[in-house]
Design a protein around this motif. Sequence first.
Motif, PDB file in Angstrom:
ATOM      1  N   ILE A  78       0.792  -0.956   0.133  1.00  0.00           N
ATOM      2  CA  ILE A  78       0.028   0.075  -0.090  1.00  0.00           C
ATOM      3  C   ILE A  78       0.834   1.139   0.059  1.00  0.00           C
ATOM      4  O   ILE A  78       1.823   1.283   0.884  1.00  0.00           O
ATOM      5  CB  ILE A  78      -0.989  -0.196   1.285  1.00  0.00           C
ATOM      6  CG1 ILE A  78      -1.748  -1.479   1.250  1.00  0.00           C
ATOM      7  CG2 ILE A  78      -1.794   1.157   1.215  1.00  0.00           C
ATOM      8  CD1 ILE A  78      -2.492  -1.581   2.586  1.00  0.00           C
ATOM      9  N   LEU A  79       0.698   2.011  -0.883  1.00  0.00           N
ATOM     10  CA  LEU A  79       1.505   3.329  -1.166  1.00  0.00           C
ATOM     11  C   LEU A  79       0.543   4.444  -0.595  1.00  0.00           C
ATOM     12  O   LEU A  79      -0.499   4.736  -1.144  1.00  0.00           O
ATOM     13  CB  LEU A  79       2.052   3.556  -2.509  1.00  0.00           C
ATOM     14  CG  LEU A  79       2.693   2.205  -2.938  1.00  0.00           C
ATOM     15  CD1 LEU A  79       3.161   2.449  -4.483  1.00  0.00           C
ATOM     16  CD2 LEU A  79       3.997   2.118  -2.283  1.00  0.00           C
ATOM     17  N   GLN A 110       0.509   8.804   0.180  1.00  0.00           N
ATOM     18  CA  GLN A 110       1.131  10.086   0.141  1.00  0.00           C
ATOM     19  C   GLN A 110       0.405  10.868   1.262  1.00  0.00           C
ATOM     20  O   GLN A 110      -0.900  11.350   0.960  1.00  0.00           O
ATOM     21  CB  GLN A 110       0.805  10.518  -1.419  1.00  0.00           C
ATOM     22  CG  GLN A 110       1.420  11.908  -1.491  1.00  0.00           C
ATOM     23  CD  GLN A 110       3.036  11.795  -1.551  1.00  0.00           C
ATOM     24  OE1 GLN A 110       3.644  10.883  -2.240  1.00  0.00           O
ATOM     25  NE2 GLN A 110       3.826  12.660  -0.868  1.00  0.00           N
ATOM     26  N   GLU A 131       5.969  10.217   2.080  1.00  0.00           N
ATOM     27  CA  GLU A 131       5.372   8.665   1.820  1.00  0.00           C
ATOM     28  C   GLU A 131       5.566   8.027   2.660  1.00  0.00           C
ATOM     29  O   GLU A 131       6.375   7.798   3.683  1.00  0.00           O
ATOM     30  CB  GLU A 131       6.426   8.239   0.712  1.00  0.00           C
ATOM     31  CG  GLU A 131       6.071   8.993  -0.889  1.00  0.00           C
ATOM     32  CD  GLU A 131       6.888   8.478  -1.952  1.00  0.00           C
ATOM     33  OE1 GLU A 131       6.915   9.111  -2.961  1.00  0.00           O
ATOM     34  OE2 GLU A 131       7.656   7.421  -1.467  1.00  0.00           O
ATOM     35  N   SER A 181       4.513   3.588   3.214  1.00  0.00           N
ATOM     36  CA  SER A 181       4.212   2.345   2.451  1.00  0.00           C
ATOM     37  C   SER A 181       4.002   1.164   3.531  1.00  0.00           C
ATOM     38  O   SER A 181       4.864   1.300   4.497  1.00  0.00           O
ATOM     39  CB  SER A 181       5.382   1.918   1.491  1.00  0.00           C
ATOM     40  OG  SER A 181       5.651   2.936   0.455  1.00  0.00           O
ATOM     41  N   HIS A 189      -7.892   8.259   4.760  1.00  0.00           N
ATOM     42  CA  HIS A 189      -8.319   8.993   3.584  1.00  0.00           C
ATOM     43  C   HIS A 189      -8.367  10.582   3.989  1.00  0.00           C
ATOM     44  O   HIS A 189      -7.889  11.453   2.941  1.00  0.00           O
ATOM     45  CB  HIS A 189      -9.661   8.548   3.046  1.00  0.00           C
ATOM     46  CG  HIS A 189      -9.708   7.300   2.599  1.00  0.00           C
ATOM     47  ND1 HIS A 189      -9.409   7.058   1.088  1.00  0.00           N
ATOM     48  CD2 HIS A 189     -10.089   5.835   2.795  1.00  0.00           C
ATOM     49  CE1 HIS A 189      -9.276   5.630   0.809  1.00  0.00           C
ATOM     50  NE2 HIS A 189      -9.773   5.234   2.015  1.00  0.00           N
ATOM     51  N   GLU A 228      -5.620   9.133  -2.947  1.00  0.00           N
ATOM     52  CA  GLU A 228      -6.199   7.756  -2.583  1.00  0.00           C
ATOM     53  C   GLU A 228      -5.002   6.988  -2.477  1.00  0.00           C
ATOM     54  O   GLU A 228      -4.067   6.990  -3.416  1.00  0.00           O
ATOM     55  CB  GLU A 228      -7.274   7.432  -4.000  1.00  0.00           C
ATOM     56  CG  GLU A 228      -8.412   8.118  -3.910  1.00  0.00           C
ATOM     57  CD  GLU A 228      -9.302   7.544  -2.741  1.00  0.00           C
ATOM     58  OE1 GLU A 228      -9.488   6.149  -2.449  1.00  0.00           O
ATOM     59  OE2 GLU A 228     -10.010   8.697  -2.272  1.00  0.00           O
ATOM     60  N   PRO A 229      -5.144   6.043  -1.490  1.00  0.00           N
ATOM     61  CA  PRO A 229      -4.089   5.201  -1.412  1.00  0.00           C
ATOM     62  C   PRO A 229      -4.207   4.201  -2.370  1.00  0.00           C
ATOM     63  O   PRO A 229      -4.965   3.707  -3.253  1.00  0.00           O
ATOM     64  CB  PRO A 229      -4.445   4.278  -0.357  1.00  0.00           C
ATOM     65  CG  PRO A 229      -5.472   5.122   0.442  1.00  0.00           C
ATOM     66  CD  PRO A 229      -6.097   5.980  -0.672  1.00  0.00           C
ATOM     67  N   ASP A 230      -2.672   3.677  -2.845  1.00  0.00           N
ATOM     68  CA  ASP A 230      -2.437   2.928  -4.073  1.00  0.00           C
ATOM     69  C   ASP A 230      -2.185   1.358  -3.577  1.00  0.00           C
ATOM     70  O   ASP A 230      -1.033   1.317  -2.769  1.00  0.00           O
ATOM     71  CB  ASP A 230      -1.270   3.471  -4.736  1.00  0.00           C
ATOM     72  CG  ASP A 230      -0.862   2.686  -5.976  1.00  0.00           C
ATOM     73  OD1 ASP A 230      -1.790   1.770  -6.435  1.00  0.00           O
ATOM     74  OD2 ASP A 230      -0.003   2.882  -6.857  1.00  0.00           O
ATOM     75  N   PHE A 231      -3.081   0.386  -4.036  1.00  0.00           N
ATOM     76  CA  PHE A 231      -2.952  -0.900  -3.386  1.00  0.00           C
ATOM     77  C   PHE A 231      -2.623  -1.719  -4.598  1.00  0.00           C
ATOM     78  O   PHE A 231      -3.102  -1.843  -5.613  1.00  0.00           O
ATOM     79  CB  PHE A 231      -4.553  -1.475  -3.060  1.00  0.00           C
ATOM     80  CG  PHE A 231      -5.171  -0.932  -1.763  1.00  0.00           C
ATOM     81  CD1 PHE A 231      -4.612  -1.305  -0.460  1.00  0.00           C
ATOM     82  CD2 PHE A 231      -5.807   0.418  -2.013  1.00  0.00           C
ATOM     83  CE1 PHE A 231      -5.265  -0.746   0.522  1.00  0.00           C
ATOM     84  CE2 PHE A 231      -6.181   1.039  -0.754  1.00  0.00           C
ATOM     85  CZ  PHE A 231      -6.101   0.511   0.449  1.00  0.00           C
ATOM     86  N   ARG A 232      -1.472  -2.603  -4.152  1.00  0.00           N
ATOM     87  CA  ARG A 232      -0.861  -3.376  -5.269  1.00  0.00           C
ATOM     88  C   ARG A 232      -0.660  -4.857  -4.630  1.00  0.00           C
ATOM     89  O   ARG A 232      -0.367  -5.082  -3.342  1.00  0.00           O
ATOM     90  CB  ARG A 232       0.257  -2.854  -5.832  1.00  0.00           C
ATOM     91  CG  ARG A 232       0.411  -1.475  -6.632  1.00  0.00           C
ATOM     92  CD  ARG A 232       1.896  -1.018  -6.608  1.00  0.00           C
ATOM     93  NE  ARG A 232       1.612   0.484  -7.419  1.00  0.00           N
ATOM     94  CZ  ARG A 232       2.405   1.143  -7.800  1.00  0.00           C
ATOM     95  NH1 ARG A 232       3.469   0.286  -8.362  1.00  0.00           N
ATOM     96  NH2 ARG A 232       2.329   2.034  -8.418  1.00  0.00           N
TER      97      ARG A 232
END
Length: 95
Positions: free
Chosen positions: A3-4, A6, A45, A47, A75, A81-85
């Motif tokens: 999860i990234l 900002q 950042e 993570s 949020h 928005e969080p970036d989920f990978r």
Amino acid sequence: MIILLQARPEEFDELSALVAAMTAQVRAYPGNLQAEVLLARDRNEISVFQQWESAEALSDYLIWRSGQEDFERVHDLAAAEPDFRTYTIPLQDQP
């Protein structure tokens, strides 16, 4: 899963503390194998690295987490928005 996040510059400390508390809950969740927080204050950042025993365990966790109040607070403190990978770890051939 990675999860990234900002953080808003003025919210970095609060967001990183919140994410650290949430990560402690992740570690205790059934099926979690590992959860770590990585901070890059100079870039605002945050993570989160999570390793799960199965896709089903991760799915169960995400359903549970989405109903928690702290999820909405993330949020509020984030600049985007969080970036989920998600990834899978390839199995190594056995000799």
